[in-house]
Design an enzyme around this catalytic site. Structure first.
Site: not given
Length: 834
Positions: A255, A186
């Site tokens: 995710e 991320e």
């Protein structure tokens, strides 16, 4: 000599044969713009996150088995650097940190592995998975940026993990289960804050990872400009609109958030099965081919592993498998049905030509067509209005916020809003072992604090306030101690009748003592990074001992430059006197401060490890105190019978830690109540976009009173429970219970089959049954506008009572005609006791 030559040739021949055998087991993982390919074949891959440190080796086989039965192809996990390298170059891969054993357990079940090495992981894990000693290394100013010291350490750990996996032949290129690996995590969410150094760092990450030559693709999640050959991927509640930055990269969702994490003082977040299935179906409707649930089993933040700060010990995440290993129904079963259908369409979805049609009012159709056949998605994104459309000559009703899947473009086999899976209601049952119906018998001892609150004795001293991270996070606790030596002419004494102690803290828990007397404690909540403590104090001429205990509740795990967020007491620490209109301030921040890391009972595990727990020295069973701060408690118990998950009820306690047989269950804090407002008063409406504030429950109640005790941590005979109570509590209410399915509610839409099971127990009673349009939820069903003309309850009782499972077709042919009007969506619902 001739004999040696023959032996050498034999060894060489064996090595050649072994190499050829390994090559025969290897398979080639690659990708194109459509999908991940395995041995040249495009694949639909369904994966779920199970983090090995959040469960135990004893739980792993069952968790992975249930994931496979749920229709998954792969298990995804992060690798947790700070757990494996708590001290520099001192590694731990034992117990539930045995990464290799975990991967081999997955391999034994015939599933793939997606290995997210990071080694920054976020994951609501303490300090995002970074070891805190890394922050304290000379030459490191920031983590996750172009810094040679940091990059050397990151490369060392990443290489260590890769080499361990290679040694055990765990990459697909060696015949192992690992088909994808991830570097960083991320970073695109924060990269702009690091400027050119951030861009340089992410390029270095890609080159470093590629140089490790693992033979499978590398991914970078949430990295919109991921350098080639990295595949950038998506994280979020919805990723159907995500497009990779490279036309040769497939659409991967690393995710899919199945729920959300919980904080101390926070509500219980829930995400419906209908919405989660809707998000998955939309992803595959629009070209997705790899999807991972975060989490598929959330588990438990044992010990000091939770991040935040202020994140609970439970990491249940409302995942398809709950914290204890039970199926979270209907979510697990509803997704399983979707998975079966998607896998049956694999070739069409990965090779078919795609045609999209917009019907207006947020309704669309997508056709995947090959020469062999076609598969179709019909979607209604409208948040409130159902829709009926004519598609290829047939009429289809689409509930709001739903997707219908037609594997042959004719028959609707699945609709995301139509759940045909049972709901489980779990209950806690008292421990039936031995004499454990009787209250637990407690012993106690005080935490030794006089050396700190009276004498100010510590391990080292500095003329400054330190960040708590400087002690390498070896404990939640750090004593800050100083003397305020007030002379007769000190101006602060003129305001001594109205004096306060003012402390600027980092927002973690703070306990203050002056001259051996407790002043007060203060804490904040998730999301706060600073706090102001100010309380009245009485000081005298001469030396005054000021002792402050800082207690962290996990270190920050996410955000731009999160590693630089202060912890402990950054200061200033002030004495504030008031004489009339005059305010006099005495700044103690630059005084000599003495420090003590940890607590007496925690040092060398002296009060709670298995050996110490069996020692009676220093423990007393007389006059067991209640609501006493800084107190240790100990008791023994027998493990609950059978094999159901075990939980510890800590209602009545304040805050602290709990150990069973020396294993740290994690932080407990049952006195921290969830906020009063913002909870759902009715069942959750799945329609419309989900976020972590939608469908929240448990307002005004303790954030967590039940704490998981893994069965593998218990033993036959006597077990020991040790508590360290920080705030003060009443242990008389503590008990052990088991978690079982108490009620099972089956449901099936018309012409589907209702399946009902008590998961190993027998169905003892049918409390309710109706075929028509019954209303309400499990435990609160009621008759709708219509139902079958005959009472279906006796039919269901005959089919189900006394059995461990049963199935009933929900049709008029089986259950009789109904009084429902034409067009009514009919279903069978059954409520059973287990």
């Amino acid at each position: 000599m001739a004999t040696l030559k023959h032996c050498s040739r034999a060894i060489l021949l064996c090595l050649i044969l072994q190499t050829l055998f390994n090559l025969s087991l290897a398979y080639r993982v690659s990708h194109d713009g459509r999908a991940i390919t395995i041995d040249g074949e495009r694949k639909i891959l369904l994966s779920g996150s199970i983090h090995y440190p959040r469960s135990t080796p004893g739980m792993w086989p069952d968790l992975i088995k249930k994931a496979k039965e749920g229709g998954l192809d792969a298990i995804e996990t992060y690798v947790f650097w700070n757990a494996h390298e708590p001290l520099r170059r001192q590694y731990d891969f034992t117990g539930n940190l045995d990464l290799i054993r975990f991967i081999k357990t997955i391999q034994d079940q015939g599933l793939y592995v997606i290995l997210r090495i990071g080694p920054y992981v976020c994951a609501e894990w303490n300090y995002g998975g970074f070891p805190v000693w890394l922050h304290n290394m000379p030459g490191i100013e920031e983590l996750r940026t172009t810094n040679k010291v940091f990059m050397n350490e990151m490369q060392n750990f990443t290489t260590l993990i890769v080499d361990m996996a290679k040694k055990e032949k765990l990459f697909a290129s060696q015949g192992g289960p690992i088909i994808l690996a991830q570097i960083e995590n991320e970073y695109g969410n924060v990269m702009s804050d690091y400027g050119d150094a951030g861009k340089s760092y992410i390029n270095w990450c890609a080159k470093m990872a590629t140089s490790l030559d693992i033979g499978v693709p590398w991914i970078m999640c949430q990295e919109s400009d991921a350098p080639s050959p990295m595949i950038n991927t998506c994280n979020g509640f919805y990723c159907d609109q995500f497009t990779p930055n490279n036309p040769n990269s497939p659409k991967i969702w690393t995710e899919n958030w199945t729920g959300w994490f919980k904080s101390w003082g926070g509500k219980d977040p829930k995400r419906t099965a209908e919405d989660l299935a809707f998000a998955v179906a939309r992803f595959f409707q629009f070209g997705g081919t790899v999807q991972n649930y975060y989490m598929y089993h959330g588990g438990t933040n044992f010990g000091r592993t939770s991040g935040g700060p202020y994140l609970t010990t439970s990491y249940d995440y409302d995942a398809p498998i709950d914290e204890y290993g039970h199926l979270n129904q209907p979510k697990w079963g509803h997704l399983r049905e979707l998975h079966k259908l998607l896998k049956s369409m694999e070739k069409t979805l990965t090779y078919g030509n795609v045609t999209n049609t917009d019907y207006g009012n947020s309704v669309s159709a997508t056709v995947y067509a090959t020469e062999e056949g076609s598969s179709c998605f019909l979607a209604n994104e409208n948040q409130s209005e159902d829709s009926t459309i004519t598609f290829q000559g047939s009429s289809y009703n689409l509930p709001a916020w739903s997707v219908s899947i037609l594997p042959d473009c004719k028959t609707e086999e699945f609709n995301t809003a139509k759940v045909n899976t049972q709901t489980n209601v779990k209950v806690k049952r008292p421990n039936q072992a031995g004499n454990d119906q009787a209250p637990l018998q407690w012993k106690w001892r005080p935490e030794m604090i006089n050396d700190f609150v009276v004498r100010g004795k510590g391990h080292f001293a500095l003329n400054t306030l330190i960040d708590q991270k400087s002690t390498n996070d070896v404990s939640d606790y750090l004593w800050y101690m100083t003397n305020a030596d007030l002379k007769d002419d000190d101006p602060i004494l003129s305001g001594s009748s109205n004096m306060t102690l003012r402390i600027n803290s980092s927002g973690q828990v703070l306990h203050a003592y002056v001259n051996g007397n407790y002043v007060d404690s203060q804490w904040t909540k998730y999301g706060a990074s600073n706090d102001l403590f100010e309380r009245p104090v009485k000081l005298t001429r001469g030396k005054n001992q000021i002792s402050l205990l800082s207690a962290t509740v996990g270190l920050q795990n996410y955000g731009s430059k999160f590693d630089m967020v202060p912890n402990g007491i950054p200061g200033p620490v002030l004495l504030v006197g008031r004489a009339g209109d005059e305010t006099i301030i005495k700044d103690l921040s630059s005084h000599k401060w003495t420090y003590k890391v940890g607590l007496y009972g925690l040092d060398d595990k002296k009060f709670y490890n298995a050996k110490a727990a069996n020692s009676e020295r220093g423990w007393s069973s007389k006059n067991v105190p209640l609501n006493r701060r800084m107190t240790w408690y100990k008791t023994t118990f027998e493990a609950p019978l059978e094999n159901d998950p075990v939980v510890l009820n800590l209602q009545g306690m304040g805050k602290g830690f709990a150990w069973v047989n020396g294993y740290n269950l994690g932080r407990y804090w049952p006195t921290y109540l969830a906020e009063e407002d913002g909870c759902s008063t009715e069942s959750c409406d799945y329609r419309g976009p989900y976020d972590s504030n939608k469908c929240a429950y448990n307002c005004g109640n303790p954030s967590q009173i039940w704490y998981h005790v893994p069965r593998s941590w218990l033993k036959d005979g006597e077990n020991t429970l040790v508590l360290f109570e920080e705030f003060g509590g009443n242990p008389s209410q503590i008990n052990f219970q088991t978690v079982v399915v108490g009620t099972a509610c089956g449901q099936a839409h018309e012409n589907k089959t209702m399946e009902l099971t008590c998961h190993g127990r027998r169905i003892s009673e049918i409390k309710y049954a109706s075929f028509g349009d019954p209303q309400g939820d499990c435990g609160a069903f009621k008759k709708g506008s219509c139902e079958a003309e005959i009472d279906v309850l006796p039919l269901i009782e005959k089919q189900c009572v006394g059995k461990k499972s049963c199935s009933v077709e929900a049709s008029e042919a089986n259950l009789g005609a109904t009084s429902c009007a034409t067009g009514t969506v009919k279903r069978l619902v059954v409520e059973a006791l287990c």
